[in-house]
Design a protein around this motif. Structure first.
Motif, PDB file in Angstrom:
ATOM      1  N   ALA A 150       0.793  -1.296  -0.138  1.00 40.18           N
ATOM      2  CA  ALA A 150      -0.005  -0.105  -0.118  1.00 40.18           C
ATOM      3  C   ALA A 150       0.870   1.228  -0.053  1.00 40.18           C
ATOM      4  CB  ALA A 150      -0.882  -0.132   1.268  1.00 40.18           C
ATOM      5  N   ILE A 151       1.957   1.034   0.726  1.00 31.15           N
ATOM      6  CA  ILE A 151       2.805   2.411   0.736  1.00 31.15           C
ATOM      7  C   ILE A 151       3.654   2.460  -0.605  1.00 31.15           C
ATOM      8  CG2 ILE A 151       5.219   3.451   1.827  1.00 31.15           C
ATOM      9  CD1 ILE A 151       4.175   1.809   4.642  1.00 31.15           C
ATOM     10  N   ALA A 152       4.235   1.569  -1.342  1.00 27.57           N
ATOM     11  CA  ALA A 152       4.912   1.286  -2.415  1.00 27.57           C
ATOM     12  C   ALA A 152       3.827   1.823  -3.389  1.00 27.57           C
ATOM     13  CB  ALA A 152       5.388   0.069  -2.674  1.00 27.57           C
ATOM     14  N   GLU A 153       2.848   1.716  -3.464  1.00 31.82           N
ATOM     15  CA  GLU A 153       1.687   2.130  -4.658  1.00 31.82           C
ATOM     16  C   GLU A 153       1.655   3.703  -4.575  1.00 31.82           C
ATOM     17  OE1 GLU A 153      -1.668  -0.155  -3.893  1.00 31.82           O
ATOM     18  OE2 GLU A 153      -0.687  -2.060  -5.226  1.00 31.82           O
ATOM     19  N   LYS A 154       1.969   4.188  -3.380  1.00 32.32           N
ATOM     20  CA  LYS A 154       1.707   5.472  -3.243  1.00 32.32           C
ATOM     21  C   LYS A 154       3.139   6.614  -3.288  1.00 32.32           C
ATOM     22  CE  LYS A 154      -2.591   5.345  -1.739  1.00 32.32           C
ATOM     23  NZ  LYS A 154      -3.672   6.349  -2.257  1.00 32.32           N
ATOM     24  N   ILE A 155       4.405   5.889  -3.324  1.00 33.47           N
ATOM     25  CA  ILE A 155       5.356   6.659  -3.326  1.00 33.47           C
ATOM     26  C   ILE A 155       6.365   5.982  -4.408  1.00 33.47           C
ATOM     27  CG2 ILE A 155       5.394   7.291  -0.817  1.00 33.47           C
ATOM     28  CD1 ILE A 155       7.571   5.213  -0.231  1.00 33.47           C
ATOM     29  N   SER A 156       7.221   6.691  -4.915  1.00 31.86           N
ATOM     30  CA  SER A 156       8.437   6.367  -5.805  1.00 31.86           C
ATOM     31  C   SER A 156       9.774   6.535  -5.100  1.00 31.86           C
ATOM     32  CB  SER A 156       8.363   7.250  -7.111  1.00 31.86           C
ATOM     33  OG  SER A 156       8.387   8.649  -7.056  1.00 31.86           O
ATOM     34  N   ASP A 157       9.873   7.091  -4.327  1.00 35.44           N
ATOM     35  CA  ASP A 157      11.467   7.603  -3.591  1.00 35.44           C
ATOM     36  C   ASP A 157      11.290   6.970  -1.961  1.00 35.44           C
ATOM     37  OD1 ASP A 157      13.808   8.457  -2.642  1.00 35.44           O
ATOM     38  OD2 ASP A 157      13.586  10.545  -3.457  1.00 35.44           O
ATOM     39  N   TRP A 158      12.005   6.054  -1.672  1.00 38.46           N
ATOM     40  CA  TRP A 158      11.985   5.692  -0.484  1.00 38.46           C
ATOM     41  C   TRP A 158      13.309   6.293   0.442  1.00 38.46           C
ATOM     42  CZ3 TRP A 158       9.237   1.526   1.672  1.00 38.46           C
ATOM     43  CH2 TRP A 158       7.978   1.044   0.892  1.00 38.46           C
ATOM     44  N   THR A 159      13.904   7.154   0.046  1.00 37.97           N
ATOM     45  CA  THR A 159      14.963   7.622   0.672  1.00 37.97           C
ATOM     46  C   THR A 159      14.648   8.338   1.892  1.00 37.97           C
ATOM     47  OG1 THR A 159      16.026   8.589  -1.437  1.00 37.97           O
ATOM     48  CG2 THR A 159      17.000   9.452   0.472  1.00 37.97           C
ATOM     49  N   ASN A 160      13.634   9.090   1.911  1.00 35.30           N
ATOM     50  CA  ASN A 160      13.342   9.479   3.557  1.00 35.30           C
ATOM     51  C   ASN A 160      12.109   8.638   4.298  1.00 35.30           C
ATOM     52  OD1 ASN A 160      15.132  11.731   3.415  1.00 35.30           O
ATOM     53  ND2 ASN A 160      13.436  12.599   1.795  1.00 35.30           N
ATOM     54  N   VAL A 161      12.311   7.267   3.898  1.00 31.01           N
ATOM     55  CA  VAL A 161      11.319   6.401   4.795  1.00 31.01           C
ATOM     56  C   VAL A 161      12.059   5.406   5.368  1.00 31.01           C
ATOM     57  CG1 VAL A 161       9.528   4.583   4.362  1.00 31.01           C
ATOM     58  CG2 VAL A 161       9.593   6.514   2.825  1.00 31.01           C
ATOM     59  N   VAL A 162      11.605   5.459   6.743  1.00 32.81           N
ATOM     60  CA  VAL A 162      12.115   4.184   7.513  1.00 32.81           C
ATOM     61  C   VAL A 162      10.828   3.344   7.812  1.00 32.81           C
ATOM     62  CG1 VAL A 162      12.790   3.515   9.953  1.00 32.81           C
ATOM     63  CG2 VAL A 162      14.047   5.620   8.689  1.00 32.81           C
ATOM     64  N   LEU A 163      11.087   1.806   7.612  1.00 32.92           N
ATOM     65  CA  LEU A 163       9.983   0.973   7.585  1.00 32.92           C
ATOM     66  C   LEU A 163      10.103   0.419   8.937  1.00 32.92           C
ATOM     67  CD1 LEU A 163       7.861   0.186   5.901  1.00 32.92           C
ATOM     68  CD2 LEU A 163       9.040  -1.682   5.188  1.00 32.92           C
ATOM     69  N   ALA A 164       8.987   0.662  10.098  1.00 31.62           N
ATOM     70  CA  ALA A 164       9.246  -0.266  11.232  1.00 31.62           C
ATOM     71  C   ALA A 164       8.040  -1.261  11.442  1.00 31.62           C
ATOM     72  CB  ALA A 164       8.753   1.240  12.375  1.00 31.62           C
ATOM     73  N   TYR A 165       8.431  -2.420  11.697  1.00 32.46           N
ATOM     74  CA  TYR A 165       7.720  -3.542  11.912  1.00 32.46           C
ATOM     75  C   TYR A 165       7.440  -3.665  13.500  1.00 32.46           C
ATOM     76  CZ  TYR A 165       6.604  -8.148  12.967  1.00 32.46           C
ATOM     77  OH  TYR A 165       5.838  -9.567  13.495  1.00 32.46           O
ATOM     78  N   GLU A 166       6.054  -3.306  13.629  1.00 32.81           N
ATOM     79  CA  GLU A 166       5.782  -3.455  14.925  1.00 32.81           C
ATOM     80  C   GLU A 166       4.359  -4.546  14.989  1.00 32.81           C
ATOM     81  OE1 GLU A 166       6.008   0.459  17.327  1.00 32.81           O
ATOM     82  OE2 GLU A 166       4.703   1.104  16.032  1.00 32.81           O
ATOM     83  N   PRO A 167       4.758  -5.584  15.557  1.00 28.37           N
ATOM     84  CA  PRO A 167       3.596  -6.472  15.686  1.00 28.37           C
ATOM     85  C   PRO A 167       2.819  -5.885  16.790  1.00 28.37           C
ATOM     86  CG  PRO A 167       5.729  -7.457  16.580  1.00 28.37           C
ATOM     87  CD  PRO A 167       6.013  -6.358  15.860  1.00 28.37           C
ATOM     88  N   VAL A 168       1.470  -6.181  16.240  1.00 29.99           N
ATOM     89  CA  VAL A 168       0.154  -5.336  17.304  1.00 29.99           C
ATOM     90  C   VAL A 168       0.394  -6.078  18.649  1.00 29.99           C
ATOM     91  CG1 VAL A 168      -2.020  -4.938  17.438  1.00 29.99           C
ATOM     92  CG2 VAL A 168      -1.134  -4.610  15.434  1.00 29.99           C
ATOM     93  N   TRP A 169       0.647  -7.512  18.473  1.00 29.25           N
ATOM     94  CA  TRP A 169       0.492  -8.131  19.820  1.00 29.25           C
ATOM     95  C   TRP A 169       1.824  -8.002  21.001  1.00 29.25           C
ATOM     96  CZ3 TRP A 169       4.967 -11.302  20.098  1.00 29.25           C
ATOM     97  CH2 TRP A 169       5.303 -11.402  18.621  1.00 29.25           C
ATOM     98  N   ALA A 170       2.599  -7.088  19.989  1.00 29.37           N
ATOM     99  CA  ALA A 170       3.740  -6.830  21.046  1.00 29.37           C
ATOM    100  C   ALA A 170       3.859  -5.268  21.443  1.00 29.37           C
ATOM    101  CB  ALA A 170       5.039  -7.111  20.368  1.00 29.37           C
ATOM    102  N   ILE A 171       2.731  -4.558  21.297  1.00 37.35           N
ATOM    103  CA  ILE A 171       3.070  -3.018  21.452  1.00 37.35           C
ATOM    104  C   ILE A 171       2.448  -3.012  22.884  1.00 37.35           C
ATOM    105  CG2 ILE A 171       2.158  -0.745  20.935  1.00 37.35           C
ATOM    106  CD1 ILE A 171       2.206  -2.121  17.863  1.00 37.35           C
ATOM    107  N   GLY A 172       3.352  -2.602  23.717  1.00 37.32           N
ATOM    108  CA  GLY A 172       2.560  -2.075  25.234  1.00 37.32           C
ATOM    109  C   GLY A 172       2.169  -3.527  25.936  1.00 37.32           C
TER     110      GLY A 172
END
Length: 255
Positions: A150-172
């Motif tokens: 979904a993100i890749a379909e909206k952007i063409s330049d990834w230079t200023n993107v950090v991708l964070a894997y946050e499993p929902v079951w591990a948040i807080g």
């Protein structure tokens, strides 16, 4: 290609500073509480900017205060950003206000916000992750791949993107993905980027882990080849956040 610089983000959310202080009167923090957190960070001895990039994300009302007090080698991030110039949208934060504070932006699952932030000269930490039900059903990679698509379909330049894997079951929750689980997903995401975006983007994009990261588990997580840093919640309000930043030396020593 140069090695990916380790990235540590501290998401303060609503700022509950009880773990940092012995006495605390407000659930959501005050300016004085924020000053105490910043003081701990300012006095910390951490690896140089060549080794680790550090960003902290206070609630919007504290952005200017933190920006004015925090050491210059740490950046300040906003937690959210609206996707239009302005209007009657209660509670949303215009990107112009964030640009004036030189902020990056933390997002969860909203590809439009990532694209809009980039178009306005901001940087973005784009968060993806699966629920416990999805992990137990074996669809983790399908879920995070769809979110990344979904993100890749909206952007063409990834230079200023950090991708964070946050499993929902591990948040807080205090639960944390094992180093092997984190590495498996990060490796899968990098392979997805290689096949669906480009080999260069796959090699250069930093994929960080978020979900109950703390001082005790950060070094083992950092040792994984495709874990390029952390997005830290509760522990970013504690002195142990400094230990998490220092975990970057695990990566630099093996480079």
């Amino acid at each position: 290609m140069a090695p990916r610089k380790f990235f540590v983000g501290g998401n303060w959310k609503c700022v509950n500073t009880r773990p940092l202080q012995s006495r605390f009167e407000s659930d959501n923090g005050t300016g004085e509480d924020v000053k105490k957190i910043v003081t701990v960070l300012n006095e910390a001895e951490v690896p140089s900017e060549d080794v680790v990039e550090v960003v902290v994300s206070p609630p919007y009302v504290f952005l200017a205060q933190v920006k004015g007090l925090l050491r210059l080698d740490f950046a300040v991030a906003a937690q959210n950003c609206w996707v239009r110039k302005g209007g009657a949208f209660t509670g949303e934060i215009r990107r112009l206000l964030l640009r004036q504070n030189h902020c990056v932006v933390i997002f969860e699952f909203v590809a439009d916000k990532v694209a809009y932030a980039l178009s306005q000269g901001l940087k973005a930490i784009a968060c993806i992750g699966e629920t416990l039900e999805q992990r137990e059903s074996g669809t983790t990679m399908d879920v995070v791949a769809a979110q990344t698509k979904a993100i890749a379909e909206k952007i063409s330049d990834w230079t200023n993107v950090v991708l964070a894997y946050e499993p929902v079951w591990a948040i807080g929750t205090g639960k944390v993905a094992t180093p092997a689980q984190a590495q498996e997903v990060h490796d899968g995401l990098r392979k997805w980027l290689h096949s669906n975006v480009s080999p260069a983007v796959a090699e250069s994009t930093r994929i960080i882990y978020g979900g109950s990261v703390n001082g005790a588990n950060s070094k083992e997580l950092a040792a994984q080849p495709d874990v390029d840093g952390f997005l830290v919640g509760g522990a970013s309000l504690k002195p142990e956040f400094v230990d998490i930043i220092k975990a970057a030396t695990v990566k630099s020593s093996s480079a």
